[in-house]
Design a protein around this motif. Structure first.
Motif, mmCIF file in Angstrom:
data_model
loop_
_atom_site.group_PDB
_atom_site.id
_atom_site.type_symbol
_atom_site.label_atom_id
_atom_site.label_comp_id
_atom_site.label_asym_id
_atom_site.label_seq_id
_atom_site.Cartn_x
_atom_site.Cartn_y
_atom_site.Cartn_z
ATOM 1 N N MET A 1 0.552 16.759 -21.482
ATOM 2 C CA MET A 1 0.254 16.996 -20.064
ATOM 3 C C MET A 1 0.614 15.748 -19.263
ATOM 4 N N GLY A 2 1.449 15.921 -18.244
ATOM 5 C CA GLY A 2 1.834 14.799 -17.419
ATOM 6 C C GLY A 2 1.023 14.742 -16.145
ATOM 7 N N LYS A 3 1.495 13.967 -15.181
ATOM 8 C CA LYS A 3 0.832 13.860 -13.883
ATOM 9 C C LYS A 3 1.851 13.500 -12.817
ATOM 10 N N VAL A 4 1.453 13.669 -11.580
ATOM 11 C CA VAL A 4 2.274 13.278 -10.440
ATOM 12 C C VAL A 4 1.780 11.926 -9.947
ATOM 13 N N ILE A 5 2.690 10.969 -9.858
ATOM 14 C CA ILE A 5 2.356 9.625 -9.394
ATOM 15 C C ILE A 5 3.128 9.366 -8.107
ATOM 16 N N CYS A 6 2.429 9.158 -7.011
ATOM 17 C CA CYS A 6 3.099 8.814 -5.758
ATOM 18 C C CYS A 6 3.117 7.296 -5.631
ATOM 19 N N ALA A 7 4.308 6.727 -5.603
ATOM 20 C CA ALA A 7 4.467 5.278 -5.508
ATOM 21 C C ALA A 7 4.775 4.880 -4.072
ATOM 22 N N GLY A 8 3.832 4.184 -3.428
ATOM 23 C CA GLY A 8 4.083 3.662 -2.089
ATOM 24 C C GLY A 8 5.109 2.550 -2.164
ATOM 25 N N LEU A 9 6.129 2.596 -1.301
ATOM 26 C CA LEU A 9 7.235 1.642 -1.352
ATOM 27 C C LEU A 9 7.069 0.475 -0.404
ATOM 28 N N GLY A 10 6.102 0.549 0.512
ATOM 29 C CA GLY A 10 5.956 -0.524 1.476
ATOM 30 C C GLY A 10 6.920 -0.375 2.637
ATOM 31 N N PRO A 11 7.096 -1.443 3.435
ATOM 32 C CA PRO A 11 7.840 -1.335 4.699
ATOM 33 C C PRO A 11 9.347 -1.202 4.568
ATOM 34 N N GLY A 12 9.917 -1.495 3.403
ATOM 35 C CA GLY A 12 11.364 -1.344 3.250
ATOM 36 C C GLY A 12 12.007 -2.363 2.338
ATOM 37 N N VAL A 128 -2.155 7.987 -6.716
ATOM 38 C CA VAL A 128 -1.479 7.464 -5.532
ATOM 39 C C VAL A 128 -1.548 5.943 -5.566
ATOM 40 N N LEU A 129 -0.388 5.294 -5.515
ATOM 41 C CA LEU A 129 -0.321 3.837 -5.552
ATOM 42 C C LEU A 129 -0.151 3.315 -4.124
ATOM 43 N N PRO A 130 -1.136 2.585 -3.602
ATOM 44 C CA PRO A 130 -1.087 2.130 -2.213
ATOM 45 C C PRO A 130 0.001 1.091 -1.979
ATOM 46 N N ALA A 131 0.302 0.877 -0.695
ATOM 47 C CA ALA A 131 1.376 -0.055 -0.344
ATOM 48 C C ALA A 131 1.139 -0.637 1.047
ATOM 49 N N ILE A 132 1.910 -1.655 1.381
ATOM 50 C CA ILE A 132 1.878 -2.238 2.724
ATOM 51 C C ILE A 132 2.431 -1.203 3.708
ATOM 52 N N PRO A 133 1.671 -0.823 4.744
ATOM 53 C CA PRO A 133 2.212 0.127 5.723
ATOM 54 C C PRO A 133 3.415 -0.452 6.459
ATOM 55 N N GLY A 134 4.314 0.420 6.869
ATOM 56 C CA GLY A 134 5.518 -0.016 7.557
ATOM 57 C C GLY A 134 5.234 -0.843 8.796
ATOM 58 N N MET A 135 4.175 -0.497 9.537
ATOM 59 C CA MET A 135 3.891 -1.215 10.786
ATOM 60 C C MET A 135 3.543 -2.673 10.523
ATOM 61 N N VAL A 136 2.974 -2.967 9.356
ATOM 62 C CA VAL A 136 2.612 -4.346 9.035
ATOM 63 C C VAL A 136 3.878 -5.186 8.867
ATOM 64 N N GLY A 137 4.866 -4.632 8.158
ATOM 65 C CA GLY A 137 6.127 -5.347 8.038
ATOM 66 C C GLY A 137 6.795 -5.551 9.382
ATOM 67 N N CYS A 138 6.677 -4.558 10.264
ATOM 68 C CA CYS A 138 7.301 -4.649 11.590
ATOM 69 C C CYS A 138 6.618 -5.680 12.466
ATOM 70 N N TRP A 139 5.272 -5.705 12.477
ATOM 71 C CA TRP A 139 4.643 -6.678 13.383
ATOM 72 C C TRP A 139 4.789 -8.105 12.876
ATOM 73 N N ASN A 140 4.986 -8.283 11.578
ATOM 74 C CA ASN A 140 5.278 -9.624 11.088
ATOM 75 C C ASN A 140 6.642 -10.105 11.555
ATOM 76 N N ALA A 141 7.535 -9.180 11.858
ATOM 77 C CA ALA A 141 8.858 -9.544 12.364
ATOM 78 C C ALA A 141 8.787 -10.164 13.750
ATOM 79 N N LEU A 142 7.684 -9.933 14.465
ATOM 80 C CA LEU A 142 7.515 -10.522 15.799
ATOM 81 C C LEU A 142 7.187 -12.011 15.733
#
Length: 243
Positions: A1-12, A128-142
């Motif tokens: 029996m397997g499972k579904v693993i969602c891997a969060g990739l972070g902002p890019g 579900v594997l959590p990750a850095i949300p995209g907006m966090v990567g974007c606001w660090n760019a400022l």
């Protein structure tokens, strides 16, 4: 029996992915990811060079993206059927194998995987594997602190009606607007009405090689990139000291 693993990739940027997601993706025999028909897909692009040579890939192609209004009955029907179909396919596959589903940003923060997650409950084990949300990567760019003191952070969807956007923007300290794209002119008008346009930035493809950071007031209305977020940093709202 397997499972579904969602891997969060972070902002890019793949270097900003969690160690756990990196390890799971590199070892996966079965990998699924969302994409627009005819495109490589942002999630698949992020993991380029990471997958095993013998991996089996499942491209979950959206039946529609911006061709129909997201609030229309036809759009809802197509997307409901799409998620139901892929939930069935993943559940069947997970009877015998682990399946890794790629998701940009954090899966539980407006991620497309949420629609599959709700349909897989009670049918198959899901991680579900959590990750850095995209907006966090974007606001660090400022390159400036985004929230100060007791600033209130407000996250809005550019798909909201213009009057609702304006109302929320007037109350916000720090502000994030997602799902811009063709909604960018509406977002700009709302920011102007709220008196926030001069402080707004557009960050496109944050943390990726093609990253672009620009003052929103200087971006043309016709320039509506899909992978972009509008940001207004806080000004340090702090409670006044008692007299």
């Amino acid at each position: 029996m397997g499972k579904v693993i969602c891997a969060g990739l972070g902002p890019g940027d793949p270097d900003l992915m969690s160690v756990k997601s990196d390890r799971v993706i590199r070892g996966a025999h079965h990998v699924a990811y969302f994409r627009k028909k005819g495109r490589a897909g942002q999630a698949r692009t992020i993991v380029s060079g990471m997958l095993r040579d013998d991996v089996t890939e499942y491209a979950m192609e959206y039946p529609v993206t911006t061709e129909l209004h997201f609030g229309s009955d036809e759009y809802r029907k197509l997307m409901v059927d799409f998620y139901a179909d892929w939930a069935d396919r993943l559940a069947d596959l997970a009877r015998d194998h682990d399946v890794v589903v790629l998701c940009e940003g954090d899966p539980f923060f407006y991620g497309s995987f949420m629609h599959l997650h709700t349909r897989l409950q009670g049918r198959v084990e899901v991680d579900v594997l959590p990750a850095i949300p995209g907006m966090v990567g974007c606001w660090n760019a400022l390159d400036v602190p985004f929230t100060w003191g007791d600033d209130v952070l407000t996250v809005l969807m550019g798909t909201l009606p213009e009057n609702e956007l304006t109302e929320h923007m007037r109350r916000a300290d720090a502000l994030v607007v997602m799902k811009t794209g063709r909604n960018l002119p509406t977002v700009r008008r709302a920011l102007a009405a709220a008196g926030r346009l001069d402080d707004a930035w557009l960050v496109e493809k944050g943390t990726m090689p093609e990253q672009r950071v620009a003052k929103l007031a200087q971006v043309d209305d016709a320039d509506c990139p899909y992978f972009a977020i509008v940001l207004v940093h806080g000004q340090g709202r702090r409670p006044e000291a008692p007299e």
